[in-house]
Design a protein around this motif. Structure first.
Motif, PDB file in Angstrom:
ATOM      1  N   ASP A  82      35.022  44.424 -84.642  1.00 57.86           N
ATOM      2  CA  ASP A  82      35.100  45.680 -85.498  1.00 57.86           C
ATOM      3  C   ASP A  82      36.316  45.802 -86.357  1.00 57.86           C
ATOM      4  OD1 ASP A  82      32.350  46.484 -84.641  1.00 57.86           O
ATOM      5  OD2 ASP A  82      33.523  46.714 -82.788  1.00 57.86           O
ATOM      6  N   LEU A  83      37.497  45.324 -85.806  1.00 57.64           N
ATOM      7  CA  LEU A  83      38.713  45.484 -86.275  1.00 57.64           C
ATOM      8  C   LEU A  83      39.693  44.237 -86.050  1.00 57.64           C
ATOM      9  CD1 LEU A  83      40.999  47.438 -87.800  1.00 57.64           C
ATOM     10  CD2 LEU A  83      41.638  47.922 -85.146  1.00 57.64           C
ATOM     11  N   ILE A  84      40.263  43.874 -87.214  1.00 57.61           N
ATOM     12  CA  ILE A  84      41.170  42.584 -86.775  1.00 57.61           C
ATOM     13  C   ILE A  84      42.433  43.071 -87.368  1.00 57.61           C
ATOM     14  CG2 ILE A  84      41.550  40.233 -87.332  1.00 57.61           C
ATOM     15  CD1 ILE A  84      38.593  39.854 -87.648  1.00 57.61           C
ATOM     16  N   PHE A 102      44.382  33.160 -93.242  1.00 55.56           N
ATOM     17  CA  PHE A 102      43.823  34.033 -92.626  1.00 55.56           C
ATOM     18  C   PHE A 102      42.700  34.900 -93.223  1.00 55.56           C
ATOM     19  CE2 PHE A 102      43.474  38.750 -92.081  1.00 55.56           C
ATOM     20  CZ  PHE A 102      43.463  38.840 -90.650  1.00 55.56           C
ATOM     21  N   LEU A 103      42.852  35.261 -94.619  1.00 57.94           N
ATOM     22  CA  LEU A 103      41.699  35.878 -95.379  1.00 57.94           C
ATOM     23  C   LEU A 103      40.538  34.993 -95.449  1.00 57.94           C
ATOM     24  CD1 LEU A 103      43.965  37.838 -97.792  1.00 57.94           C
ATOM     25  CD2 LEU A 103      42.499  38.775 -95.830  1.00 57.94           C
ATOM     26  N   LEU A 104      40.832  33.626 -95.487  1.00 59.64           N
ATOM     27  CA  LEU A 104      39.488  32.785 -95.630  1.00 59.64           C
ATOM     28  C   LEU A 104      38.739  32.623 -94.528  1.00 59.64           C
ATOM     29  CD1 LEU A 104      41.117  30.353 -98.116  1.00 59.64           C
ATOM     30  CD2 LEU A 104      39.400  32.037 -98.904  1.00 59.64           C
ATOM     31  N   GLU A 105      39.345  32.446 -93.232  1.00 54.22           N
ATOM     32  CA  GLU A 105      38.855  32.545 -92.135  1.00 54.22           C
ATOM     33  C   GLU A 105      38.103  33.794 -91.121  1.00 54.22           C
ATOM     34  OE1 GLU A 105      41.433  30.271 -89.215  1.00 54.22           O
ATOM     35  OE2 GLU A 105      42.110  28.877 -90.569  1.00 54.22           O
ATOM     36  N   ALA A 106      39.139  34.874 -91.901  1.00 54.39           N
ATOM     37  CA  ALA A 106      38.367  36.178 -91.208  1.00 54.39           C
ATOM     38  C   ALA A 106      37.136  36.585 -91.539  1.00 54.39           C
ATOM     39  CB  ALA A 106      39.422  37.238 -91.661  1.00 54.39           C
ATOM     40  N   PRO A 107      36.259  36.423 -92.434  1.00 56.64           N
ATOM     41  CA  PRO A 107      34.889  36.981 -92.616  1.00 56.64           C
ATOM     42  C   PRO A 107      33.933  36.359 -91.287  1.00 56.64           C
ATOM     43  CG  PRO A 107      35.844  36.245 -94.640  1.00 56.64           C
ATOM     44  CD  PRO A 107      36.912  35.763 -93.616  1.00 56.64           C
ATOM     45  N   ALA A 108      34.263  34.904 -90.828  1.00 56.96           N
ATOM     46  CA  ALA A 108      33.505  34.392 -89.909  1.00 56.96           C
ATOM     47  C   ALA A 108      33.470  35.258 -88.737  1.00 56.96           C
ATOM     48  CB  ALA A 108      33.704  33.130 -89.750  1.00 56.96           C
ATOM     49  N   HIS A 109      34.776  36.183 -88.259  1.00 59.39           N
ATOM     50  CA  HIS A 109      34.925  36.844 -87.040  1.00 59.39           C
ATOM     51  C   HIS A 109      34.879  38.248 -87.455  1.00 59.39           C
ATOM     52  CE1 HIS A 109      36.220  32.877 -85.456  1.00 59.39           C
ATOM     53  NE2 HIS A 109      36.889  32.749 -86.627  1.00 59.39           N
ATOM     54  N   LEU A 110      34.279  38.789 -88.417  1.00 64.62           N
ATOM     55  CA  LEU A 110      34.352  40.061 -88.763  1.00 64.62           C
ATOM     56  C   LEU A 110      32.994  40.465 -88.751  1.00 64.62           C
ATOM     57  CD1 LEU A 110      36.421  42.500 -89.480  1.00 64.62           C
ATOM     58  CD2 LEU A 110      35.803  41.869 -91.759  1.00 64.62           C
ATOM     59  N   GLU A 111      32.668  41.778 -88.009  1.00 68.64           N
ATOM     60  CA  GLU A 111      31.476  42.466 -88.051  1.00 68.64           C
ATOM     61  C   GLU A 111      31.086  42.735 -89.426  1.00 68.64           C
ATOM     62  OE1 GLU A 111      29.094  42.673 -86.199  1.00 68.64           O
ATOM     63  OE2 GLU A 111      29.941  42.346 -84.046  1.00 68.64           O
ATOM     64  N   PRO A 112      30.106  42.947 -89.971  1.00 72.29           N
ATOM     65  CA  PRO A 112      29.454  43.095 -91.204  1.00 72.29           C
ATOM     66  C   PRO A 112      30.178  44.645 -91.821  1.00 72.29           C
ATOM     67  CG  PRO A 112      27.363  42.503 -90.346  1.00 72.29           C
ATOM     68  CD  PRO A 112      28.488  42.523 -89.218  1.00 72.29           C
ATOM     69  N   ASP A 113      30.330  45.513 -90.832  1.00 72.52           N
ATOM     70  CA  ASP A 113      30.841  46.643 -91.254  1.00 72.52           C
ATOM     71  C   ASP A 113      32.357  46.934 -90.656  1.00 72.52           C
ATOM     72  OD1 ASP A 113      30.198  47.014 -88.824  1.00 72.52           O
ATOM     73  OD2 ASP A 113      29.871  49.157 -89.000  1.00 72.52           O
ATOM     74  N   GLY A 164      61.028  46.036-103.206  1.00 71.76           N
ATOM     75  CA  GLY A 164      60.503  45.661-102.067  1.00 71.76           C
ATOM     76  C   GLY A 164      59.449  46.641-101.871  1.00 71.76           C
ATOM     77  N   VAL A 165      58.531  46.186-101.230  1.00 71.71           N
ATOM     78  CA  VAL A 165      57.276  47.306-101.040  1.00 71.71           C
ATOM     79  C   VAL A 165      56.672  46.899 -99.623  1.00 71.71           C
ATOM     80  CG1 VAL A 165      54.861  47.958-101.833  1.00 71.71           C
ATOM     81  CG2 VAL A 165      56.748  47.335-103.588  1.00 71.71           C
ATOM     82  N   THR A 166      56.454  47.601 -98.660  1.00 75.29           N
ATOM     83  CA  THR A 166      55.623  47.516 -97.586  1.00 75.29           C
ATOM     84  C   THR A 166      54.593  48.322 -97.652  1.00 75.29           C
ATOM     85  OG1 THR A 166      58.080  47.563 -96.363  1.00 75.29           O
ATOM     86  CG2 THR A 166      55.851  48.014 -95.021  1.00 75.29           C
ATOM     87  N   SER A 167      53.444  47.643 -97.481  1.00 78.42           N
ATOM     88  CA  SER A 167      52.171  47.989 -97.702  1.00 78.42           C
ATOM     89  C   SER A 167      51.354  47.841 -96.563  1.00 78.42           C
ATOM     90  CB  SER A 167      51.385  47.197 -99.026  1.00 78.42           C
ATOM     91  OG  SER A 167      52.101  47.290-100.167  1.00 78.42           O
ATOM     92  N   VAL A 168      50.001  48.728 -96.494  1.00 69.72           N
ATOM     93  CA  VAL A 168      49.057  48.588 -95.424  1.00 69.72           C
ATOM     94  C   VAL A 168      47.714  48.165 -96.151  1.00 69.72           C
ATOM     95  CG1 VAL A 168      47.753  49.260 -93.554  1.00 69.72           C
ATOM     96  CG2 VAL A 168      50.170  49.757 -93.908  1.00 69.72           C
ATOM     97  N   LEU A 169      46.897  47.133 -96.065  1.00 71.13           N
ATOM     98  CA  LEU A 169      45.820  46.765 -96.620  1.00 71.13           C
ATOM     99  C   LEU A 169      44.721  46.928 -95.682  1.00 71.13           C
ATOM    100  CD1 LEU A 169      48.159  44.671 -98.352  1.00 71.13           C
ATOM    101  CD2 LEU A 169      46.178  43.949 -99.459  1.00 71.13           C
ATOM    102  N   TRP A 170      43.727  47.481 -96.109  1.00 71.65           N
ATOM    103  CA  TRP A 170      42.562  47.791 -95.458  1.00 71.65           C
ATOM    104  C   TRP A 170      41.440  47.020 -96.428  1.00 71.65           C
ATOM    105  CZ3 TRP A 170      42.055  50.663 -91.112  1.00 71.65           C
ATOM    106  CH2 TRP A 170      43.184  51.450 -90.715  1.00 71.65           C
ATOM    107  N   ILE A 171      40.884  46.061 -95.555  1.00 76.39           N
ATOM    108  CA  ILE A 171      39.872  44.918 -96.305  1.00 76.39           C
ATOM    109  C   ILE A 171      38.677  44.622 -95.361  1.00 76.39           C
ATOM    110  CG2 ILE A 171      40.063  42.543 -96.557  1.00 76.39           C
ATOM    111  CD1 ILE A 171      43.076  42.608 -96.813  1.00 76.39           C
ATOM    112  N   GLY A 172      37.610  44.657 -96.218  1.00 79.08           N
ATOM    113  CA  GLY A 172      36.343  44.305 -95.830  1.00 79.08           C
ATOM    114  C   GLY A 172      35.465  43.959 -96.746  1.00 79.08           C
ATOM    115  N   HIS A 173      34.131  44.022 -96.271  1.00 81.94           N
ATOM    116  CA  HIS A 173      33.002  43.642 -97.206  1.00 81.94           C
ATOM    117  C   HIS A 173      32.433  45.257 -97.423  1.00 81.94           C
ATOM    118  CE1 HIS A 173      32.500  39.469 -96.469  1.00 81.94           C
ATOM    119  NE2 HIS A 173      32.758  39.766 -95.106  1.00 81.94           N
ATOM    120  N   GLY A 174      32.078  45.602 -98.882  1.00 82.22           N
ATOM    121  CA  GLY A 174      31.601  47.049 -99.262  1.00 82.22           C
ATOM    122  C   GLY A 174      32.723  47.901 -99.375  1.00 82.22           C
ATOM    123  N   VAL A 175      33.927  47.405 -99.401  1.00 85.15           N
ATOM    124  CA  VAL A 175      35.000  48.500 -99.872  1.00 85.15           C
ATOM    125  C   VAL A 175      35.301  48.407-101.430  1.00 85.15           C
ATOM    126  CG1 VAL A 175      37.643  48.452 -99.527  1.00 85.15           C
ATOM    127  CG2 VAL A 175      36.260  47.593 -97.730  1.00 85.15           C
TER     128      VAL A 175
END
Length: 189
Positions: A82-84, A102-113, A164-175
């Protein structure tokens, strides 16, 4: 690192969820501190000594809903989450290839939502951020999108001068539209 994840803690979905994974768990500190928010936590780590240390930390804290294992990104992970979480240990410019993989491999391990939380620290020159541009291309290839919250900025120097920028990215399908990374200031940062 814990300060960044504490920031994320207040923004995680309310109520307990099923499964979460931290890639590059190190000593397991983040997994152990956030273990009350998910039924089960996995911690993946490339360094075998860190895996052993994480397991010892879990044992000392009596944490029964966590598992630490050796892994090259997702190689040791099983199932979907549910969260990575991922916070590369190097500056993002030095770990851009790893972030992209990481971003190319992640969808196979992430729940649809499910959601990915990616912490990055990178430089911007004249409003352009090469790391965020690479992230956007990887998201387009994986069918995901994200929202980037800027946590802090600082002068990096250089010629031309970099911010310099420190960022938090929230990523997923349907975002949003795949491949798009929207940037939003975060007043709570």
């Amino acid at each position: 690192t814990l300060q960044e994840w504490e920031y994320c803690r207040t923004r995680l979905p309310a109520g307990k969820r099923r499964r979460a994974l931290e890639i590059g768990t190190g000593t397991g500190l983040v997994v152990l501190e956030l273990r009350d928010r998910y039924d089960h936590w996995d911690g993946a780590e490339f360094d075998p000594r860190s895996v052993a240390f994480s397991r010892l930390n879990a044992e000392l804290q009596g944490a029964t809903n966590v598992r630490f294992f050796p892994s090259d990104l997702f190689s040791g992970a099983e199932g979907r989450y549910d969260l990575i979480l991922f916070n590369p240990w190097q500056p993002s410019e030095d770990s851009a290839d790893l972030i992209e993989r990481f971003l190319l491999e992640a969808p196979a391990h992430l729940e649809p939502d499910g959601r990915i939380v990616l912490l990055i620290e990178s430089g911007e020159i004249a409003g352009r951020n090469a790391v965020v541009e690479r992230i956007a291309r990887a998201l387009a290839a994986s069918g995901m999108s994200g929202v980037r919250h800027i946590r802090s900025t600082y002068g990096r120097g250089g010629d031309p001068p970099a911010l310099g920028v420190t960022s938090v990215l929230w990523i997923g399908h349907g975002v949003g539209t795949p491949g798009i990374v929207r940037t939003r200031p975060d007043p709570g940062a």
